[in-house]
Design an enzyme around this catalytic site. Structure first.
Site, PDB file in Angstrom:
ATOM      1  N   HIS A  82      24.367  13.499   1.048  1.00  0.00           N
ATOM      2  CA  HIS A  82      24.076  14.585   1.748  1.00  0.00           C
ATOM      3  C   HIS A  82      24.382  15.858   1.279  1.00  0.00           C
ATOM      4  O   HIS A  82      23.684  16.783   0.859  1.00  0.00           O
ATOM      5  CB  HIS A  82      24.289  14.462   3.226  1.00  0.00           C
ATOM      6  CG  HIS A  82      23.747  15.543   4.252  1.00  0.00           C
ATOM      7  ND1 HIS A  82      22.416  15.928   4.162  1.00  0.00           N
ATOM      8  CD2 HIS A  82      24.340  16.275   4.852  1.00  0.00           C
ATOM      9  CE1 HIS A  82      22.395  17.075   4.689  1.00  0.00           C
ATOM     10  NE2 HIS A  82      23.651  17.371   5.219  1.00  0.00           N
ATOM     11  N   HIS A  85      30.064  21.764   3.625  1.00  0.00           N
ATOM     12  CA  HIS A  85      29.295  22.314   4.718  1.00  0.00           C
ATOM     13  C   HIS A  85      29.510  21.652   6.006  1.00  0.00           C
ATOM     14  O   HIS A  85      29.472  21.901   7.001  1.00  0.00           O
ATOM     15  CB  HIS A  85      27.986  22.773   4.625  1.00  0.00           C
ATOM     16  CG  HIS A  85      27.102  21.655   4.679  1.00  0.00           C
ATOM     17  ND1 HIS A  85      26.369  20.716   3.687  1.00  0.00           N
ATOM     18  CD2 HIS A  85      26.385  21.043   5.785  1.00  0.00           C
ATOM     19  CE1 HIS A  85      25.777  20.111   3.999  1.00  0.00           C
ATOM     20  NE2 HIS A  85      25.451  20.088   5.238  1.00  0.00           N
ATOM     21  N   GLU A 144      33.028  20.272  10.570  1.00  0.00           N
ATOM     22  CA  GLU A 144      32.561  19.546  11.877  1.00  0.00           C
ATOM     23  C   GLU A 144      32.793  18.091  12.135  1.00  0.00           C
ATOM     24  O   GLU A 144      33.118  17.554  13.166  1.00  0.00           O
ATOM     25  CB  GLU A 144      31.062  20.001  11.726  1.00  0.00           C
ATOM     26  CG  GLU A 144      30.319  20.091  12.730  1.00  0.00           C
ATOM     27  CD  GLU A 144      28.962  20.481  12.915  1.00  0.00           C
ATOM     28  OE1 GLU A 144      28.706  21.773  12.054  1.00  0.00           O
ATOM     29  OE2 GLU A 144      28.090  19.845  13.329  1.00  0.00           O
ATOM     30  N   ASP A 145      32.630  17.545  10.909  1.00  0.00           N
ATOM     31  CA  ASP A 145      32.485  15.804  11.067  1.00  0.00           C
ATOM     32  C   ASP A 145      33.780  15.147  10.453  1.00  0.00           C
ATOM     33  O   ASP A 145      33.797  13.996  10.556  1.00  0.00           O
ATOM     34  CB  ASP A 145      31.383  15.564  10.077  1.00  0.00           C
ATOM     35  CG  ASP A 145      30.117  15.869  10.815  1.00  0.00           C
ATOM     36  OD1 ASP A 145      30.178  16.308  11.994  1.00  0.00           O
ATOM     37  OD2 ASP A 145      29.072  16.090  10.129  1.00  0.00           O
ATOM     38  N   ASP A 161      20.181  22.370   3.804  1.00  0.00           N
ATOM     39  CA  ASP A 161      20.578  21.339   4.801  1.00  0.00           C
ATOM     40  C   ASP A 161      19.463  20.693   5.531  1.00  0.00           C
ATOM     41  O   ASP A 161      19.119  19.402   5.595  1.00  0.00           O
ATOM     42  CB  ASP A 161      21.486  21.808   5.647  1.00  0.00           C
ATOM     43  CG  ASP A 161      22.214  20.781   6.763  1.00  0.00           C
ATOM     44  OD1 ASP A 161      22.379  19.927   6.416  1.00  0.00           O
ATOM     45  OD2 ASP A 161      22.428  21.271   7.843  1.00  0.00           O
ATOM     46  N   ASP A 195      -9.231  26.596  -5.158  1.00  0.00           N
ATOM     47  CA  ASP A 195      -8.162  26.873  -5.748  1.00  0.00           C
ATOM     48  C   ASP A 195      -6.773  25.930  -5.596  1.00  0.00           C
ATOM     49  O   ASP A 195      -5.834  25.970  -5.147  1.00  0.00           O
ATOM     50  CB  ASP A 195      -7.485  28.278  -5.557  1.00  0.00           C
ATOM     51  CG  ASP A 195      -7.558  28.388  -3.877  1.00  0.00           C
ATOM     52  OD1 ASP A 195      -8.027  27.493  -3.192  1.00  0.00           O
ATOM     53  OD2 ASP A 195      -7.092  29.659  -3.408  1.00  0.00           O
TER      54      ASP A 195
HETATM   55 MN    MN Z   1      24.479  18.803   6.836  1.00  0.00          MN
END
Ligand code: MN
Length: 736
Positions: free
Chosen positions: A61, A85, A89-90, A153, A274
């Site tokens: 990811h 990123h 957090e994780d 993300d 178009d």
């Molecule tokens: Mn993420």
């Protein structure tokens, strides 16, 4: 990574790393590949053992996000921050470790995408979600790279959304259409906007999505054949004109925009002309005009509205530049050709990113005003509203269709569609909005409700001391201007009411022969204010009187109670019967009491111990006690002065005596209950209670209370007066 055992290898995906480095190389940017590789290593280490809901190793990811983020204008720090990123957090890796490894800039970026979540304790889910979004947009507004990482993300989360339950799929898709895609559009990152929309469309309308993509696929072969034939001819002609270096590209409309066009314009798929366009990229604007000549020589330009635009000669206010022309192809089919320089193309595809100078970590000198304005708007809106309101402001003022106008100095101001000069004025400054008296658009005076058009130059005419008209609320468009106007009118209303209220009170005091200046002392007003509902400021007393929420009489009454020099209030109630029934006879502990004589309390004034009293020696019914201020007693004094006895009734150890009390209060639910509770607290017996609701939102309560003496009565009155909404407490004469 040869030393890795096979069970760990899937968490260290070598192919992903190669892919990412290849992407960076392709966007032709100098890069520190070792440093990028170290970013990849930290991501793999941190996420090792973690899986996504789809089952694959989690680290795929962040690497996918980093690949999307990698574009000509994003630096290594931006790409590394994308790789990391989700780390803070994780995983167990901290921001400090990130700073130690990659420096403060990467740490700040990672913090920018991380520290946005509001704790669960902060309130109900819906407002928490709005608050999350608010914080995210605020952080995004500070650094373009944070926005790009967040959008990328979201893109990858949508690409892998099949791992989520249907409910959260729908939620994510809706949020994408409401917030993320419009934001990408506002930033001009069309690439991301289209992809986000198509993915959300697929989740929300799977059948329509399948139908349209099938139709596009079916017609693709034919369209591709036509497009390739057209490109071959065009290539030859451009060569002949010395434009052999031109880059030719075919492009297909994205599915969600086809769907929208079918729904909004009620068109069948076949009627959408178009579906594909041909794009020519060149080096200079002059080359673009030469190429346009070549196209028009080759194919006949179509006539009519919306068939030709020269946005190179007159760029769109958001900075977009390109020539658009619709021509009739060799087999009579419509062909749209877009001609622009490489630089114009970069701006069109990457929007604000194309203007981002990562070396200085801030927008480059040629950044269009819109990014600065977007930041200011997001910042302003996020500071003001609560969660729900914030979302409404966002969709009206930021994500709605915009109109671009200019100040006389040439600054571009972005406003919601249908905005007026008033919206324009408030967007620049609140004070300017409040002082505006007129406006010139493109040099001509116009009414203030005029709807502004793209490109208008707006000049405001102001006058110090002028003020907005309430009519403005009928035509202002932006929630920003409306909020400022409403606040102004609320403030002004209060000031006017206060002036009216003060005047009414002064008049009433004069009428009663009292000195307003002495009575309306700051001290008196503060004391009254403290007793009123919600502990208001002294100024608000006048505003309430002016608005009719509080009566002039009650304020004057309170002022008189506070001023010892003021004469005592006249009796409020008129006479009752003098005679007390025989059974109410008793033997009070009074000085000079006569033995074997019955004493009674006069029904007309119901005296209690501590009152100034006098006795009336009745004919055969004992001695009747009256308060000295009782009107009946005053009457008797004139006619039978000899029957009056002076007495003192200081205290009565055990007795309680009925007294009538009137309470005036602002009517509200539960008020009677509150008063009763207050009486119970002060251990005061209640004999009777009557409520009368008056038309001016006040209510009157008549209570019969068992009172020991004057001190007890004063204490009870004071307690009740302090209660919210109570205007006055008055002891009544008799039972009236
Ligand atoms: Mn993420």
């Amino acid at each position: 990574m040869a030393h890795l055992d096979p069970s760990r290898a899937e968490f260290w995906p070598q192919e992903d790393l190669q892919d990412l480095l290849e992407t960076v190389r392709r966007v032709k940017r100098p890069a520190d590949y070792d440093r990028l590789t170290r970013g990849w290593e930290l991501a793999c280490r941190a996420h090792e053992g973690q899986r996504r809901k789809t089952g694959e190793a989690y680290v795929h990811h962040p690497i996918a996000v980093a690949k999307t983020v990698a574009s000509p204008r994003v630096d290594d720090d931006g790409i590394i921050a994308a790789l990391l990123h989700d780390v803070v957090e994780d995983t167990v890796v901290s921001s400090e470790e990130i700073e130690a490894a990659f420096g403060p800039d990467v740490r700040q970026l990672v913090d920018g995408v991380t520290k946005l979540d509001v704790p669960e304790s902060a309130g109900p889910t819906s407002s928490r979600e709005a608050e999350n979004l608010r914080r995210m947009l605020l952080a995004m507004a500070r650094d373009f790279r944070v926005m790009l990482i967040k959008l990328s993300d979201r893109l990858h989360n949508l690409q892998t959304i099949h791992g989520q339950n249907p409910e959260s799929q729908t939620k994510k898709a809706n949020e994408t259409l409401e917030v993320f895609a419009p934001l990408a559009a506002r930033l001009g990152v069309w690439q991301l906007k289209w992809q986000l929309e198509d993915l959300a469309f697929k989740v929300l309308h799977p059948e329509e999505f399948r139908r349209i993509s099938n139709l596009v696929a079916q017609s693709k072969e034919e369209r591709d054949r036509e497009l390739n034939a057209a490109m071959a001819i065009l290539r030859t002609r451009l060569d002949e004109r010395g434009l052999g270096h031109a880059l030719l590209m075919g492009r297909t409309k994205h599915l969600f925009s086809i769907y929208n066009k079918m729904v909004k314009q009620d068109l069948a798929f076949e009627e959408i002309l178009d579906l594909s366009a041909l794009r020519i990229l060149l080096n200079t604007p002059t080359e673009c005009y030469v190429a346009m000549g070549v196209v028009h020589e080759l194919w006949r330009p179509m006539q009519g509205k919306d068939m030709f635009f020269d946005y190179i000669g007159s760029p769109k206010p958001n900075g977009y530049q390109s020539i658009h022309t619709k021509v009739l192809g060799a087999n009579g089919q419509t062909l749209e050709v877009q001609i622009r320089t490489h630089r114009m193309h970069e701006v069109a595809e990457f929007g604000v990113a194309a203007h981002w100078s990562y070396k200085e970590g801030r927008p480059a000198a040629d950044t269009p005003a819109q990014f600065g304005q977007l930041r200011r708007q997001l910042d302003e809106i996020s500071r003001q509203g609560s969660g729900r309101e914030f979302l409404r402001d966002l969709s009206t003022d930021v994500f709605s269709d915009q109109v671009f106008v200019r100040t006389p100095k040439g600054d571009v101001i972005e406003l919601p569609l249908d905005s007026t000069p008033i919206d324009f004025a408030f967007r620049i400054h609140t004070d300017l909005g409040l002082k505006t008296t007129g406006a010139k658009v493109n040099g001509t005076m116009v009414p203030l409700h005029t709807k502004l058009q793209n490109g208008d130059v707006v000049q405001l005419i102001t006058r110090t001391g002028s003020s907005p008209s309430p009519d403005w609320l009928k035509f202002t468009k932006s929630r920003h201007a409306r909020a400022k106007l409403k606040a102004y009118f609320r403030r002004r209303g209060q000031e006017r009411n206060a002036a009216d209220g003060r005047q009414a009170i002064v008049q009433e005091l004069r009428r009663q022969g009292l000195d307003p200046r002495a009575m309306l002392s700051e001290e008196n007003l503060a004391q009254i204010a403290a007793k009123m509902r919600g502990k208001i400021s002294a100024d608000l007393i006048f505003a309430r009187v002016g608005e009719g929420l509080t009566s002039v009489h009650s304020v004057v009454q309170k002022l008189k109670e506070l001023s010892p020099s003021a004469p005592p209030p006249p009796p409020l109630e008129t006479l009752a019967l003098v005679d007390a029934p025989p059974e109410s006879g008793f033997a009070p502990s009074i000085s000079g009491r006569l033995d074997n004589v019955l004493y009674r309390r006069g029904k007309c004034c119901l005296p209690i111990p501590g009152d100034e009293v006098a006795g009336y020696v009745s004919r055969g019914r004992g001695i009747i006690l009256h308060r000295t201020i009782c009107p009946n007693l005053l009457g008797i004094m004139e006619q039978e002065k000899e029957r009056i006895q002076d007495l003192t009734w200081e205290a009565e150890p055990d007795g309680v005596f009925p007294v009538m009390v009137k309470i005036t209060a602002l009517d509200r639910d539960g008020l009677l209950h509150d008063v009763t509770a207050c009486l119970a607290e002060s251990k005061t017996g209640v004999l009777s209670a009557k409520v009368k609701t008056l038309p001016n939102t006040t209510a009157e309560f008549h209570f019969g209370l068992n009172i020991r003496d004057v001190r007890h009565l004063r204490e009870v009155s004071a307690r009740i007066s302090r209660m919210a909404d109570v205007i006055s407490v008055t002891r009544l004469f008799g039972k009236a």
